[in-house]
Design a protein around this motif. Structure first.
Motif: not given
Length: 213
Positions: A42-59
């Motif tokens: 779960f934590l690994r998915r959360w981290w990967a999703d957070a990274l992807a989201k951050a990359a997509a939004t630039g924030t």
DNA sequence: GGTTACGGT
């Protein structure tokens, strides 16, 4: 659980660590319960999703990471013992090694003062800004870095990669550039920033340098 | 790259 084998393969893909560095692997059926494995997944998915989201939004996360580089470029006034850093500085003196052995020493300044430095005043020449107290730092180059000093001259502006602050025998701050493991780093740790500045432009160059570093 | 790093006047 369905994600377990996937999580396992990902978690097992850790980089090789040096001797003495312990890594705790989370694997089903070994030291960890199935719920441990699920939490890790779960934590690994959360981290990967957070990274992807951050990359997509630039924030968010990715920018946060960029704002905290592992090794900062420091001014001389901010250098501390045992801290790794990169440095932009001007060459005050070059001491080449004696007959292919040992190490080379550079005296450097960026016109900022650090009270931990030895209190000596070494002028570059009449075309450059006067160097005031505690503005000259000794930097020792070891191993393959030594070969890079052959092209260095007094007055040049250089960028140095991966220095480390150190307290010398007399208690004064100095800098070390120790040998690197990778061939890449061995050959690219000293960069000359500009061709030699004409004498009448030296002061302007120094001003620009001071405001940039 | 980095939980990176020693040594010598």
């Amino acid at each position: 659980m369905g994600t377990s084998s996937n999580a396992q393969s990902r978690l097992l893909g850790t980089a090789i660590k040096p001797p003495g560095y312990r890594v705790s692997l989370i694997r089903p059926g070994h030291d960890h319960s199935a719920s441990d494995v699920e939490v890790a997944a779960f934590l690994r998915r959360w981290w990967a999703d957070a990274l992807a989201k951050a990359a997509a939004t630039g924030t968010g996360l990715s920018n946060l990471v960029k704002e905290q580089p592992a090794r900062p470029t420091l001014k001389i006034c901010d250098i501390k013992p045992n801290v790794f850093f990169d440095l932009c500085a001007q060459i005050v003196r070059v001491y080449s090694p004696a007959a292919g052995s040992g190490q080379a020493v550079l005296l450097l300044t960026d016109y900022t003062a650090n009270q931990s430095l030895k209190d000596e005043i070494v002028a570059i020449d009449e075309h450059h800004l006067p160097i005031q107290r505690h503005m000259v730092m000794s930097c020792t180059l070891w191993d393959s870095h030594v070969s890079q000093v052959a092209d260095l001259r007094t007055g040049q502006h250089i960028y140095l990669r991966n220095l480390r602050g150190k307290v010398d025998r007399d208690g004064f701050l100095e800098a070390m550039m120790h040998g690197e493991r990778s061939d890449d780093a061995k050959k690219t740790s000293v960069f000359v920033l500009d061709a030699a500045e004409p004498a009448d432009r030296a002061t302007a160059a120094n001003d620009r340098f001071k405001s940039n570093v």
